[in-house]
Write an enzyme that holds these catalytic residues in place. Structure first.
Site, short mmCIF file in Angstrom:
data_model
loop_
_atom_site.label_atom_id
_atom_site.label_comp_id
_atom_site.label_asym_id
_atom_site.label_seq_id
_atom_site.Cartn_x
_atom_site.Cartn_y
_atom_site.Cartn_z
N HIS A 150 26.33 -36.11 -37.52
CA HIS A 150 26.94 -34.90 -38.12
C HIS A 150 25.91 -33.92 -38.66
O HIS A 150 26.26 -32.79 -39.02
CB HIS A 150 27.89 -35.29 -39.27
CG HIS A 150 29.08 -36.07 -38.83
ND1 HIS A 150 29.94 -35.65 -37.83
CD2 HIS A 150 29.58 -37.27 -39.26
CE1 HIS A 150 30.89 -36.55 -37.66
NE2 HIS A 150 30.70 -37.54 -38.50
N ASP A 271 33.19 -47.16 -35.99
CA ASP A 271 34.40 -46.79 -36.73
C ASP A 271 35.54 -46.46 -35.77
O ASP A 271 36.64 -46.12 -36.19
CB ASP A 271 34.14 -45.63 -37.70
CG ASP A 271 33.39 -44.46 -37.07
OD1 ASP A 271 33.24 -44.45 -35.83
OD2 ASP A 271 32.97 -43.56 -37.82
ZN LIG Z 1 32.19 -41.78 -37.56
#
Ligand SMILES: [Zn+2]
Length: 336
Positions: A150, A271
């Site tokens: 990110h 995840d």
């Molecule tokens: Zn993630």
């Protein structure tokens, strides 16, 4: 007959030698103890325990442990970070950590050890790329944190300080003079940071499958980049794991049609496992093993198997470790 024997023997010996070299080429397990210095606190989902769970789980797989090349990575230099990040931002993170840290954004915590951890996280990926491209390892998995996909050019986001995999791709172009690098991101969140670091370079192709709508809100299918090098696959949560797998392979097929990567990098976020607190995908550890074996098969066909993966998300530590072990075992099985 006697004339043929020496030649027959030498051919046989050569075949054995090649086979021995191939089978001895290890899969590297790359990590750095400084990754534990990124202290987000136990109340933060991206805590140090999720990384510690992986070597802890590996101890219960002594055969796999023994098959791996255990490699301590290095710290990326500011110049290497600057392949994708703004120099002033790099210095800001270093100074902020030195001064005790705090929050760089609502999700992203910095502690005094975070600069060392984040540069070790990137450095492990760069070292892994060197290992694989220099022929010292067949493949490599980097057990690192903080995650990276990110982080954008001049800003931290979503637990990420520097773009581990995006920087790895840019480093492979710069240091190893590659012309075609494929990145696959199977984390449940869109790798917006990776996309932002690599979308302006036509030599890198980026495939990301991710839950949508979901954090960070980017990664629509129509985001193809200025060179058409992005393949974003936004998916609803709660679908069957085979649906996600088929969608990912479709995108990889599209990205590699008439284009053969020289190196494959994987943002291995776990995840996207069923039950993760931060995602709604339904993959299992066995699904990751299957995908890894198939990716290994394709990577062998594309580029002699040169593949480097690095941990991204995965916020149920035990499940993340189980999936990482399954991924590692599949890398070893496929490479031997
Ligand atoms: Zn993630």
């Amino acid at each position: 007959m006697t004339m043929l024997l020496p030649e027959t023997v030498s051919v046989a010996v050569a075949a054995v030698a090649v086979d021995a070299v191939t089978s001895r080429m290890p899969v590297a397990f790359v990590s750095h103890s400084d990754c534990g210095l990124h202290d987000t606190g136990w109340g933060h989902v991206e805590h140090v325990g999720r990384l510690r769970a992986i070597p802890s789980a590996l101890k219960y797989h002594p055969e796999l442990f023994g098959d791996l090349l255990h490699h301590e990575g290095r710290h990326a230099t500011p110049e290497e970070l600057a392949l994708g990040h703004d120099a002033a931002y790099i210095e800001r993170v270093r100074t902020f950590a030195d001064q005790g840290g705090g929050h760089l954004d609502p999700d992203t915590v910095v502690s005094t050890g975070s600069y060392l951890a984040a540069t070790a996280s990137v450095g492990c990926v760069l070292d892994a790329i060197d290992l694989v491209l220099d022929g010292r390892a067949s493949r490599a998995f980097c057990a690192v944190r903080p995650p990276g996909h990110h982080a954008v050019h001049d800003r931290a986001m979503g637990f990420c300080l520097f773009g581990n995999i995006g920087l790895g791709a840019l480093y492979a172009l710069e240091r190893h003079e590659l012309q075609r690098v494929l990145i696959i991101d199977w984390d449940v969140h869109h790798g917006n940071g990776t996309q932002s670091l690599v979308e302006h370079d036509a030599r890198i192709r980026f495939v990301s499958i991710h839950q949508s709508p979901w954090y960070p809100g980017t990664g629509a299918a129509h985001e193809r980049g200025e060179f058409g090098t992005l393949w974003n696959v936004p998916m609803a949560p709660g679908l069957s794991s085979t649906t996600y797998t088929a969608a990912l392979w479709q995108a990889i097929d599209n990205a590699t049609r008439d284009w053969t990567p020289q190196l494959v990098l994987v943002s291995a976020g776990f995840d996207s496992l069923a039950g993760d607190p931060l995602g709604g995908f339904t993959w299992t550890a066995e699904d990751f093993a299957t995908m890894t074996r198939e990716l290994g098969r394709r990577t062998r066909h594309w580029c002699d198997g040169r593949m480097v993966s690095a941990l991204e998300g995965g916020y149920a530590p035990a499940a993340t470790a189980t999936a990482a072990i399954a991924h590692l075992q599949a890398l070893v099985d496929d490479a031997s």
